[in-house]
Design a protein around this motif. Structure first.
Motif, mmCIF file in Angstrom:
data_model
loop_
_atom_site.group_PDB
_atom_site.id
_atom_site.type_symbol
_atom_site.label_atom_id
_atom_site.label_comp_id
_atom_site.label_asym_id
_atom_site.label_seq_id
_atom_site.Cartn_x
_atom_site.Cartn_y
_atom_site.Cartn_z
ATOM 1 N N VAL A 195 0.870 -1.167 0.000
ATOM 2 C CA VAL A 195 0.000 0.000 0.000
ATOM 3 C C VAL A 195 0.906 1.214 0.000
ATOM 4 C CG1 VAL A 195 -1.725 1.339 1.253
ATOM 5 C CG2 VAL A 195 -1.869 -1.157 1.230
ATOM 6 N N GLY A 196 0.827 2.026 -1.023
ATOM 7 C CA GLY A 196 1.693 3.187 -1.096
ATOM 8 C C GLY A 196 1.776 3.725 -2.495
ATOM 9 N N THR A 197 2.820 4.484 -2.752
ATOM 10 C CA THR A 197 2.986 5.115 -4.058
ATOM 11 C C THR A 197 4.461 5.185 -4.396
ATOM 12 O OG1 THR A 197 2.511 7.109 -5.346
ATOM 13 C CG2 THR A 197 3.022 7.429 -3.040
ATOM 14 N N PHE A 198 4.758 5.113 -5.687
ATOM 15 C CA PHE A 198 6.114 5.385 -6.143
ATOM 16 C C PHE A 198 6.038 6.085 -7.488
ATOM 17 C CE2 PHE A 198 5.023 0.939 -6.814
ATOM 18 C CZ PHE A 198 5.282 0.706 -8.161
ATOM 19 N N THR A 199 7.007 6.962 -7.735
ATOM 20 C CA THR A 199 6.962 7.818 -8.914
ATOM 21 C C THR A 199 8.319 7.875 -9.584
ATOM 22 O OG1 THR A 199 7.579 9.838 -7.734
ATOM 23 C CG2 THR A 199 5.240 9.301 -7.814
#
Length: 327
Positions: free
Chosen positions: A14-18
């Motif tokens: 669960v999270g985000t990466f860019t």
């Protein structure tokens, strides 16, 4: 060029990466590091194809992935074309939803389509992915790509891909919810993350069925956000009203009003505040020659006196006093 993709969130996917290139860079390092992170995080669930050398070496833009366990939303904004070089032959079992935001993407002969699928700005395409297909984009591209587990939507989509306008009520509710998830994912508790994931799936079902349960409390924030988004785009429209927005979203006015009960203001108050904010920005813009009466007419106040009273109540200053304030 930016550093390696940033990952925020616990280790339970669960999270985000860019990844994002800077104004002077193109992007083997940016693209490859994003793909490496994707493969580490989600590659077992959703293996990616191999991308063309021109994509890898020349990438200019930003990719952001939000992951909620077995569900992911990738958002791509690019000023260089993206295309596949080779695709794997092993079987998949997931649902992919493409929503066009800018430019266009062509999916080459998805197995259940019977020909190429074309996703332009303002349209969507959803299908059951069994085998990977090639795709390519226009140089200027904006796209949201949703990946859902097969079990969740297979019965609705398998063998019958769906396409339509991203301006439909169900699509707008889904997109509003997605934007909220993107903004808040790094702060979601496990329970909230699970609820957000389930809401994404249910709203995706609503997209297929062209209907969502407007009495479902889980969808209330998304409904309110969709209404705000529509209002923000129509602030100078004389026909803007709760009734008009409710009709656009295919819900009753009462349902729309109920969506705002947990917020600090009613929908009517939101429209009035946003109109005042836009008027204030226009009155104080460099070189502005906008008069108070013109502002009142543009943002549909009854008359100048009514506008001045509303403005003073909100800003503790008349429009003329506000415009003279130092910036």
């Amino acid at each position: 060029m930016s550093s390696r993709p940033r990952f925020l969130g616990p280790s339970d996917q669960v999270g985000t990466f860019t990844a994002e290139t800077d104004s002077t860079g193109t992007g083997r390092g940016t693209w490859e590091s994003f793909i490496d992170t994707w493969n580490d995080r989600m590659g077992d669930l959703y293996p990616l194809p191999e991308f063309s050398a021109s994509t890898v070496d020349g990438f200019q833009g930003k990719v952001r992935s939000v992951t909620l366990r077995d569900t992911a939303v990738n958002e791509l904004w690019g000023s260089s074309p993206v295309s596949t070089q080779s695709v794997w032959t092993h079987e998949h079992d997931h649902i992919r939803l493409y929503v066009g935001l800018r430019g266009a993407m062509t999916l080459r002969d998805p197995h259940d389509q019977g020909g190429d699928a074309y996703v332009s700005a303002g349209t969507y395409f959803m299908h059951h992915v069994v085998t990977e297909n090639h795709f390519h984009t226009t140089p200027e591209i904006g796209n949201r790509i949703f990946m859902f587990p097969g079990d969740a939507l297979r019965s609705l989509v398998a063998g019958k891909p769906r396409a339509g306008r991203a301006t439909s009520p169900a699509a707008q509710i889904l997109m509003a919810h997605t934007s909220m998830v993107q903004r808040t994912v790094s702060d979601l508790s496990p329970v909230a993350a699970h609820a957000s994931r389930n809401a994404l799936l249910e709203l995706a079902k609503g997209l297929v069925l062209d209907h969502f349960d407007d009495h479902e409390p889980t969808f209330t924030p998304a409904l309110a956000q969709a209404a705000k988004d529509l209002a923000d785009a129509r602030l100078t429209d004389a026909g803007l009203s709760p009734a008009a927005i409710a009709a656009h979203l295919h819900v009753s006015v009462r349902t729309l009003q109920r969506a705002f009960t947990s917020l600090d203001e009613s929908f009517s108050a939101y429209i009035r505040r946003r109109r005042l904010e836009e008027a204030a920005a226009a009155l104080t813009a460099p070189g502005s020659r906008l008069t108070v009466s013109e502002a009142a007419a543009r943002w549909h106040f009854t008359d100048s006196s009514h506008f001045i009273r509303a403005f003073k109540k909100h800003y503790q200053a008349t429009p003329a006093q506000f415009a003279r304030r130092p910036t």
